[in-house]
Design an enzyme around this catalytic site. Structure first.
Site, PDB file in Angstrom:
ATOM      1  N   ASP A 185     -20.090  -5.075  19.500  1.00 24.94           N
ATOM      2  CA  ASP A 185     -20.845  -5.087  20.733  1.00 24.94           C
ATOM      3  C   ASP A 185     -21.708  -6.324  20.668  1.00 24.94           C
ATOM      4  O   ASP A 185     -22.179  -6.706  19.589  1.00 24.94           O
ATOM      5  CB  ASP A 185     -21.679  -3.822  20.920  1.00 24.94           C
ATOM      6  N   ASP A 210     -21.661 -17.587  28.885  1.00 25.08           N
ATOM      7  CA  ASP A 210     -21.411 -18.885  28.238  1.00 25.08           C
ATOM      8  C   ASP A 210     -21.842 -20.097  29.070  1.00 25.08           C
ATOM      9  O   ASP A 210     -22.381 -21.055  28.517  1.00 25.08           O
ATOM     10  CB  ASP A 210     -19.933 -19.019  27.842  1.00 25.08           C
ATOM     11  N   LYS A 258     -16.614 -23.180  19.741  1.00 24.29           N
ATOM     12  CA  LYS A 258     -17.488 -22.035  19.988  1.00 24.29           C
ATOM     13  C   LYS A 258     -17.397 -21.036  18.833  1.00 24.29           C
ATOM     14  O   LYS A 258     -18.420 -20.569  18.327  1.00 24.29           O
ATOM     15  CB  LYS A 258     -17.116 -21.363  21.310  1.00 24.29           C
TER      16      LYS A 258
END
Length: 192
Positions: free
Chosen positions: A69, A152, A172
């Site tokens: 999560d 993002d 990333k």
């Protein structure tokens, strides 16, 4: 070959993680094991939701499993959206709506510090292990970039000038909260 269920049907996340794990580990999605339940995420913490999802798969399907999560925590908003990141602007879970709500709330705010946090809960061999990754950064004033997902386009990590959405998936993954948590998971699996 170790089969490990990743308690997700998010194709982006699954692809991101399969790229990072050793080749002798096969990642299965919920779809792969025939689970079409939207596992309830009713905990009030990011850790709690990861544990709920991992436990659900282990209890109902018996597989070794991990679940994650993630959330965006913004200092000026007392840690919001946090555990509600995916549905911050409502149950439609729309990334654009969520980003717009954050930008609106931060309109006159000079403190734009934020962090992304991922917690992975791994259930394996009757044990549970938690791995946490955090990346600090700032929320910028406008959306930039088309890669990635979620928040993002409005998040710039410390020591960077580009948003997460302007980085390639590889770039990333090498610095992101999920990347950090996954690295801990993988080093644990390699030594298990």
């Amino acid at each position: 070959m170790l089969q490990l269920v990743f308690a997700s049907n998010n194709k982006n996340k699954i692809k991101e993680i399969q790229q990072l794990v050793p080749t002798d580990i096969q990642i299965l999605s919920l779809e792969d094991i025939g689970c079409d339940v939207d596992i309830p995420e009713t905990a009030d913490t990011i850790e709690g939701n990861a544990i709920l999802k991992a436990n659900y798969v282990t209890e109902h399907y018996g597989y070794a499993c991990f679940a994650d999560d993630s959330g965006l925590e913004i200092d000026a908003l007392n840690g919001e959206p946090g555990v509600y990141s995916a549905r911050y602007a409502g149950l439609q879970r729309n990334d654009e709506d969520n980003m717009n709500k954050v930008l609106e709330k931060l309109l006159n705010e000079s403190n734009r510090k934020a962090n992304f946090k991922t917690v992975i809960a791994l259930n394996m061999n009757s044990e549970q292990h938690l791995f946490t990754g955090i990346i600090n950064g700032n929320i910028i004033n406008e959306k930039r970039g088309t890669n990635g997902f979620g928040y993002d386009p409005i998040f710039v990590a410390d020591n960077y000038t580009t948003t997460f959405a302007e980085l390639s998936m590889e770039e990333k993954s090498s610095i992101s909260h999920r990347g950090k948590a996954v690295k801990q998971l993988i080093s644990f699996l390699q030594n298990a």
